[in-house]
Design an enzyme around this catalytic site. Sequence first.
Site, short mmCIF file in Angstrom:
data_model
loop_
_atom_site.label_atom_id
_atom_site.label_comp_id
_atom_site.label_asym_id
_atom_site.label_seq_id
_atom_site.Cartn_x
_atom_site.Cartn_y
_atom_site.Cartn_z
CD GLU A 190 3.51 -6.63 0.25
OE1 GLU A 190 2.78 -5.61 0.49
OE2 GLU A 190 4.83 -6.63 0.27
CD GLU A 259 6.58 -6.30 -4.06
OE1 GLU A 259 6.48 -4.94 -3.43
OE2 GLU A 259 5.31 -6.49 -4.59
C1 GAL Z 1 4.50 -3.79 -1.65
C2 GAL Z 1 3.30 -4.10 -2.74
C3 GAL Z 1 3.96 -3.44 -3.95
C4 GAL Z 1 3.89 -2.06 -3.74
C5 GAL Z 1 5.03 -1.77 -2.84
C6 GAL Z 1 5.54 -0.52 -2.54
O1 GAL Z 1 4.00 -4.20 -0.44
O2 GAL Z 1 3.48 -5.61 -2.85
O3 GAL Z 1 2.69 -3.73 -4.81
O4 GAL Z 1 2.83 -1.47 -3.62
O5 GAL Z 1 4.78 -2.54 -1.69
O6 GAL Z 1 5.86 0.16 -3.92
#
Ligand code: GAL
Length: 843
Positions: A190, A259
Amino acid sequence: MDMGFRVFWWNMLRPDIFKLLLLFSLVCCAAASVTYDHRAIVINGQRKILISGSIHYPRSTPEMWPDLIQKAKAGGLDVIQTYVFWNGHEPSPGNYYFEDRYDLVKFIKVVQQAGLYVHLRIGPYVCAEWNFGGFPVWLKFVPGIAFRTDNGPFKAAMQKFTEKIVSMMKAEKLFETQGGPIILSQIENEFGPVEWEIGAPGKAYTKWAAQMALGLDTGVPWVMCKQEDAPDPVIDTCNGFYCENFKPNNNNKPKMWTENWTGWYTEFGGPVPHRPAEDLAFSVVRFIQNGGSFVNYYMYHGGTNFGRTAGGPFIATSYDYDAPIDEFGLPRDPKWGHLRDLHKAIKLCESALVSGDPTVNSLGDNQEAHVFKSKSGACAAFLANYDTKSSTKVSFGNAQYDLPPWSISILPDCKTVVFNTARLGAQSSQMKMTPVNSAFSWESYNEETASADDDDSTARNGLWEQVYVTRDSTDYLWYMTDVQIDPNEGFLKNGQSPLLTIFSAGHALHVFINGHLSGTVYGGLDNPKLTFSDVVKLTAGINKISLLSIAVGLPNVGLHFETWNAGVLGPVTLKGLNEGTRDLSKQKWSYKIGLKGEALSLHTVSGSTSVDWVEGSLLTTKQPLTWYKTTFRAPEGNDPLALDMNSMGKGQIWINGQSIGRHWPGYKAHGGCGDCSYAGTYSDKKCRTNCGEASQRWYHVPRSWLNPSGNLLVVFEEWGGDPTGISLVKRTAASVCADIFEGQPTLKNWGMLTTGKINRPKAHLWCPPGQKISQIKFASYGLPQGTCGSFREGSCHAHKSYDAPQRNCIGKQSCSVTVAPEVFGGDPCPGNMKKLSVEAICS
Ligand code: GAL
């Protein structure tokens, strides 16, 4: 050579060539090529729809890995995704650790043995609510360093670690092209939003990171998530609760979702987030029907932030995440089962899906059909209703289809509905935590309040930043100073005590005056900074001020978070003296890193014998800075275990020397915990529980950390708590529920295509291994209301609702009941869409 001669030789050689090819395939052909095109990741020439889930290896124990991976496989996953946790692997520069929970190679091999692929997110920045975002704290002290930008020392360190990991993977033959399971890697994490803020050096760093990664020649594609300018051939991917509108930056890259947040993380002081299974499934199908071909659940198993690995500040020890497998390794139903069914339905569509892009037709104001067709005649359709309130009937092909609000139906042959995202075919479970031990018998030891006179303290002028002093070797740093009070001070006579004010960058602080606790303050989720401001009791002569400053996890996200401070940075002032206000900030302060109990390793079997503990009537309770110890036998069986810490305040827990993590049940969750409907856009503030209660009450105790008997449990309590209230509990299913509509789609419909039977769904119930259904707590066929655990009869109820469930289920581990009127003695309310809600007790 004439043609005949060539053919002759070809015929002569052919059998050998085939033999050779066969041999080659036996020896090596587990190895496959991994490429991609516009539509999908292509493995060995085949486009794939890939379902992935995040399981972070240090957040469970190696003993748990095989079972977690099997549950992921049974849940329909193809890929396991994990970050690589740099600070766990390189605790000091050049000194590497890959054992136990950090045995990355072993973890990947467990995934390989289960026949699943791996997506390896090397980072090495990981965010992940992990201490310092995965960076080792020593990295902050490399001269001239600035993290995650075009900075020489940083890039050198990042490259060195990335190379180390890639060469390890290669040496173990773990990339798919070598016959291993790794089909994808990730560099950075990110970074796009950071680049946007820092501009040119950020852009240069992105280019460098991509080139550096590509230069490592892994043979499999690299991704950069949330990175719109990811240089070719690196694939840019989406992260979020929804990603259906995401488009990669080049039309020859597949649309990937690295994600999909299955819930959200818990913070000390915050409520516990939950994401409804129906909405999670809806988000996945929205993505797939818009041409997505890779979905990763973040997290599939969240697990536990053991030790001091939680990021912060204030990230809780539990990283349960409301994930499909719960923190303790048990399937979370209905989420796990609903997604399993979803994945089966998606896989039935795979050949049509990978053939090309969908055609999209409107079916109403808020309804759409997405249709995928292959040249060979495969057809898959997705019928969507985006309305958050109303169900609707749509016409598609030659038929009509009912669509509940905020839902999508999947038709793998463009005719038969096998799954709807808002109709749970899977059961729900209610879990319970039951005490398993008789009361612990505790011994206590009082941690000493440090003072400037202690031999092992170091004097410095002024106030120093906490991480600079401790290097994060401990949460605790003592700041100590002496205050001289003149016998002529007015307050000594008029009784108006002076006001001590302390500004701290966080995260928690205990203030001791002459050895007595004067107050405790701590930061909050919005602001880790804190202020202590209270009158204090001082006497003529020298007064000892001892401040215990406590870090609760280092930040893991934010612009240049490596520069953020912790600890007492001042000013520290004393107001109400004859001279007015005295500034103590610049005077001499003494520092002591960590607690005496830490220096003595009281948490270990050998260290715990180094002091005299007291017990019985001498046991200290409700006193700050107290160590407690006890020993206990491991309970029988295999059910997951936890400590109920509700009677305690804040501190840390160890079992047999292993750190369970930080406890802080004294921090009650504030914020909103409202009603929760699955329909409508989800955010991490929707659907939360625990308001007014401890953010985290239970602390996972891995079974593999226990011996049959003589297990040493040590608790350090900062605030004051009652250890006699601590109990060891086991996690089991209390009850299981099914909530099935008549005519509801089921995957079984698929087989019925050929037989032409009408759809009669079944309610399936099963208790976990070792448990059986002992009672039907609730059953109603008609219009029952509520959810699992709180079902109630509605305006329509078949009087024989209990008969079939009781007959089919009592005494069984699993059972099913057909949802049709004749099973319940006839239709209790013709013309209504009825359902069966049933709750069964497992014991
Ligand atoms: C994303 C990040 C993850 C985790 C998630 C929130 O932005 O890539 O590593 O932090 O947010 O749980």
